[in-house]
Design a protein around this motif. Sequence first.
Motif, PDB file in Angstrom:
ATOM      1  N   ASP A 298      -1.915  17.932  -2.976  1.00 52.68           N
ATOM      2  CA  ASP A 298      -1.825  18.310  -1.559  1.00 52.68           C
ATOM      3  C   ASP A 298      -2.360  17.197  -0.666  1.00 52.68           C
ATOM      4  OD1 ASP A 298      -0.739  20.697  -2.270  1.00 52.68           O
ATOM      5  OD2 ASP A 298      -2.541  21.904  -1.931  1.00 52.68           O
ATOM      6  N   ASN A 299      -3.541  16.698  -1.005  1.00 54.48           N
ATOM      7  CA  ASN A 299      -4.150  15.638  -0.194  1.00 54.48           C
ATOM      8  C   ASN A 299      -3.334  14.354  -0.262  1.00 54.48           C
ATOM      9  OD1 ASN A 299      -6.275  17.247   0.647  1.00 54.48           O
ATOM     10  ND2 ASN A 299      -7.570  16.695  -1.105  1.00 54.48           N
ATOM     11  N   LEU A 300      -2.810  14.051  -1.436  1.00 57.83           N
ATOM     12  CA  LEU A 300      -2.054  12.814  -1.596  1.00 57.83           C
ATOM     13  C   LEU A 300      -0.739  12.862  -0.809  1.00 57.83           C
ATOM     14  CD1 LEU A 300      -2.056  10.065  -2.994  1.00 57.83           C
ATOM     15  CD2 LEU A 300      -0.827  11.098  -4.893  1.00 57.83           C
ATOM     16  N   LEU A 301      -0.050  13.988  -0.837  1.00 61.16           N
ATOM     17  CA  LEU A 301       1.203  14.097  -0.093  1.00 61.16           C
ATOM     18  C   LEU A 301       0.955  14.077   1.413  1.00 61.16           C
ATOM     19  CD1 LEU A 301       3.305  16.671  -2.167  1.00 61.16           C
ATOM     20  CD2 LEU A 301       3.527  14.185  -2.069  1.00 61.16           C
ATOM     21  N   ASP A 302      -0.163  14.683   1.841  1.00 63.51           N
ATOM     22  CA  ASP A 302      -0.523  14.584   3.262  1.00 63.51           C
ATOM     23  C   ASP A 302      -0.733  13.129   3.648  1.00 63.51           C
ATOM     24  OD1 ASP A 302      -0.402  17.275   3.804  1.00 63.51           O
ATOM     25  OD2 ASP A 302      -2.522  17.646   3.360  1.00 63.51           O
ATOM     26  N   ARG A 303      -1.450  12.401   2.797  1.00 70.85           N
ATOM     27  CA  ARG A 303      -1.712  10.987   3.067  1.00 70.85           C
ATOM     28  C   ARG A 303      -0.416  10.180   3.017  1.00 70.85           C
ATOM     29  NH1 ARG A 303      -6.532   8.089   2.727  1.00 70.85           N
ATOM     30  NH2 ARG A 303      -6.167   6.058   3.691  1.00 70.85           N
ATOM     31  N   TYR A 304       0.500  10.573   2.133  1.00 73.96           N
ATOM     32  CA  TYR A 304       1.767   9.849   2.014  1.00 73.96           C
ATOM     33  C   TYR A 304       2.604   9.997   3.287  1.00 73.96           C
ATOM     34  CZ  TYR A 304       6.429   8.569   0.425  1.00 73.96           C
ATOM     35  OH  TYR A 304       7.670   7.997   0.304  1.00 73.96           O
TER      36      TYR A 304
ATOM     37  N   PRO B  83      10.474  -1.850  -5.140  1.00 71.73           N
ATOM     38  CA  PRO B  83      11.416  -0.975  -5.834  1.00 71.73           C
ATOM     39  C   PRO B  83      11.007   0.487  -5.755  1.00 71.73           C
ATOM     40  CG  PRO B  83       9.976  -2.072  -7.391  1.00 71.73           C
ATOM     41  CD  PRO B  83       9.691  -2.683  -6.053  1.00 71.73           C
ATOM     42  N   ILE B  84      12.014   1.341  -5.875  1.00 70.32           N
ATOM     43  CA  ILE B  84      11.764   2.771  -5.901  1.00 70.32           C
ATOM     44  C   ILE B  84      11.038   3.109  -7.196  1.00 70.32           C
ATOM     45  CG2 ILE B  84      12.896   5.021  -5.985  1.00 70.32           C
ATOM     46  CD1 ILE B  84      15.187   3.734  -4.405  1.00 70.32           C
ATOM     47  N   ALA B  85      10.062   3.996  -7.087  1.00 73.97           N
ATOM     48  CA  ALA B  85       9.281   4.356  -8.268  1.00 73.97           C
ATOM     49  C   ALA B  85      10.192   4.954  -9.342  1.00 73.97           C
ATOM     50  CB  ALA B  85       8.195   5.366  -7.868  1.00 73.97           C
TER      51      ALA B  85
ATOM     52  N   TYR C 183      11.815   8.579  -2.627  1.00 72.86           N
ATOM     53  CA  TYR C 183      12.434   7.284  -2.377  1.00 72.86           C
ATOM     54  C   TYR C 183      11.859   6.684  -1.100  1.00 72.86           C
ATOM     55  CZ  TYR C 183      15.919   8.442  -5.907  1.00 72.86           C
ATOM     56  OH  TYR C 183      16.543   8.769  -7.087  1.00 72.86           O
ATOM     57  N   ASP C 184      11.706   5.374  -1.106  1.00 71.66           N
ATOM     58  CA  ASP C 184      11.194   4.684   0.070  1.00 71.66           C
ATOM     59  C   ASP C 184      12.265   4.709   1.158  1.00 71.66           C
ATOM     60  OD1 ASP C 184      10.132   3.070   1.983  1.00 71.66           O
ATOM     61  OD2 ASP C 184       9.798   1.336   0.687  1.00 71.66           O
ATOM     62  N   PRO C 185      12.066   5.418   2.265  1.00 72.20           N
ATOM     63  CA  PRO C 185      13.117   5.520   3.286  1.00 72.20           C
ATOM     64  C   PRO C 185      13.316   4.241   4.085  1.00 72.20           C
ATOM     65  CG  PRO C 185      11.115   6.599   4.032  1.00 72.20           C
ATOM     66  CD  PRO C 185      10.876   6.181   2.614  1.00 72.20           C
ATOM     67  N   TYR C 186      12.350   3.314   4.011  1.00 69.74           N
ATOM     68  CA  TYR C 186      12.443   2.088   4.809  1.00 69.74           C
ATOM     69  C   TYR C 186      13.096   0.947   4.045  1.00 69.74           C
ATOM     70  CZ  TYR C 186       9.276   4.432   8.002  1.00 69.74           C
ATOM     71  OH  TYR C 186       8.730   5.330   8.875  1.00 69.74           O
ATOM     72  N   HIS C 187      12.929   0.928   2.722  1.00 70.78           N
ATOM     73  CA  HIS C 187      13.418  -0.225   1.948  1.00 70.78           C
ATOM     74  C   HIS C 187      13.999   0.242   0.624  1.00 70.78           C
ATOM     75  CE1 HIS C 187      11.389  -2.903   4.770  1.00 70.78           C
ATOM     76  NE2 HIS C 187      10.393  -2.057   4.716  1.00 70.78           N
ATOM     77  N   GLU C 188      15.000   1.083   0.693  1.00 67.64           N
ATOM     78  CA  GLU C 188      15.575   1.615  -0.537  1.00 67.64           C
ATOM     79  C   GLU C 188      16.242   0.537  -1.379  1.00 67.64           C
ATOM     80  OE1 GLU C 188      18.105   4.882   0.088  1.00 67.64           O
ATOM     81  OE2 GLU C 188      16.618   6.083   1.150  1.00 67.64           O
ATOM     82  N   THR C 189      16.728  -0.519  -0.750  1.00 68.64           N
ATOM     83  CA  THR C 189      17.437  -1.568  -1.495  1.00 68.64           C
ATOM     84  C   THR C 189      16.624  -2.850  -1.577  1.00 68.64           C
ATOM     85  OG1 THR C 189      18.550  -2.295   0.541  1.00 68.64           O
ATOM     86  CG2 THR C 189      19.665  -0.645  -0.798  1.00 68.64           C
ATOM     87  N   ASP C 190      15.358  -2.794  -1.206  1.00 70.81           N
ATOM     88  CA  ASP C 190      14.519  -3.993  -1.200  1.00 70.81           C
ATOM     89  C   ASP C 190      13.977  -4.222  -2.598  1.00 70.81           C
ATOM     90  OD1 ASP C 190      12.752  -6.046  -0.796  1.00 70.81           O
ATOM     91  OD2 ASP C 190      12.011  -5.278   1.106  1.00 70.81           O
TER      92      ASP C 190
ATOM     93  N   TYR D   1       0.843  -1.205   0.000  1.00 72.20           N
ATOM     94  CA  TYR D   1       0.000   0.000   0.000  1.00 72.20           C
ATOM     95  C   TYR D   1       0.872   1.247   0.000  1.00 72.20           C
ATOM     96  CZ  TYR D   1      -3.263   3.543   1.708  1.00 72.20           C
ATOM     97  OH  TYR D   1      -4.005   4.677   1.860  1.00 72.20           O
ATOM     98  N   ALA D   2       1.870   1.273   0.879  1.00 75.74           N
ATOM     99  CA  ALA D   2       2.769   2.422   0.953  1.00 75.74           C
ATOM    100  C   ALA D   2       3.565   2.571  -0.343  1.00 75.74           C
ATOM    101  CB  ALA D   2       3.709   2.275   2.141  1.00 75.74           C
ATOM    102  N   SER D   3       3.962   1.450  -0.934  1.00 69.56           N
ATOM    103  CA  SER D   3       4.728   1.500  -2.178  1.00 69.56           C
ATOM    104  C   SER D   3       3.887   2.074  -3.317  1.00 69.56           C
ATOM    105  CB  SER D   3       5.206   0.087  -2.540  1.00 69.56           C
ATOM    106  OG  SER D   3       5.918   0.096  -3.756  1.00 69.56           O
ATOM    107  N   ASN D   4       2.645   1.639  -3.432  1.00 63.83           N
ATOM    108  CA  ASN D   4       1.767   2.148  -4.482  1.00 63.83           C
ATOM    109  C   ASN D   4       1.394   3.611  -4.250  1.00 63.83           C
ATOM    110  OD1 ASN D   4       1.651  -0.239  -5.992  1.00 63.83           O
ATOM    111  ND2 ASN D   4       0.018  -1.077  -4.708  1.00 63.83           N
ATOM    112  N   MET D   5       1.223   3.981  -2.986  1.00 62.41           N
ATOM    113  CA  MET D   5       0.957   5.380  -2.667  1.00 62.41           C
ATOM    114  C   MET D   5       2.132   6.258  -3.107  1.00 62.41           C
ATOM    115  SD  MET D   5      -0.966   7.720  -1.137  1.00 62.41           S
ATOM    116  CE  MET D   5      -2.060   6.868  -0.015  1.00 62.41           C
TER     117      MET D   5
END
Length: 299
Positions: free
Chosen positions: A229-235, A207-209, A196-203, A45-49
């Motif tokens: 704006d709403n999407l970045l708040d949610r991210y 993968p990074i978008a 960049y995904d701060p939790y799994h940059e090398t996973d 979910y976080a990756s797709n967001m």
Amino acid sequence: MPGIKEIRSKIKSVQSTSKITRAMEMVAASKMRKAQDRMKIFRPYASNMRRMAVHLMQGNPEYSHSYLIERKTSAVGIILVSTDKGLCGGMNTNISRLVLSKIQEFSKNDIEVYTSAFGQKGLNLLTRIGSNLLSQETHLGDIPDISRLLPVLDVQLKAYIDGKIDSLYVASTRFVNTMRQEPIFLRLLPLSTNLYDPYHETDSQFPIADTNVYNWDYIYEPDAKTVIDNLLDRYVDCLLYQAIVENMASEHSARMVAMKAASDNAKRVIDDLQMIYNKNRQTAITKEISEIVSGASAV
């Protein structure tokens, strides 16, 4: 040398402790599996967001959100994620040392630090050192409720938007595997340009978008600015929630390992005490036989 009754009492005491640690190990193992499942479900979910946010910003390069603008740092916010309970090895100690070192580093550079805390252990630490505590939340339970997390984050976000702080960091424990959990100190704001995904940059599983392969655009309602704006708040909310679920999975894993080690140590102590008990009992029996034989010989 201790007497037989004293040794027997110690053996019973250690056996009782062993039963408790064994039960706690089993409970932690059960909670760990559920926490890991919750974490694994949330990661995609976080990756797709993250990927969607990148695509939206690609389609609107002329718009720059305040979360993406770098500032000269004069004050920072730190959100410390810890546990409410102990008995989980060195997990809280490790994250506390990391946060203290970062606070000292910021202080040396004349950067003011404002803090928030999730978990009783982290709250105790920040209170003890006299930090500028803006918000807090404890006793989140085994299933984190996003409605209880957002008010703590919103206080820091408001400070960032108002210019009170120039960067926002989160300190938590990242789950690597059952035997390994590592403390991390990540920057939430400002966001990296490519998110960049701060939790799994090398996973490789997350993968990074990729920002250079396709040109993306959407039909927006009501407009692109409001959606971004709403999407970045949610991210940003997603990043915090991910820190919480990773920390909970790490907590139960660390507690299971710690309780297993305690149970193993208790077993070794019982074996040692049992050996001493047997030697003392054998010595006492031999002494009684010798006394009987000596008495019979005298008669």
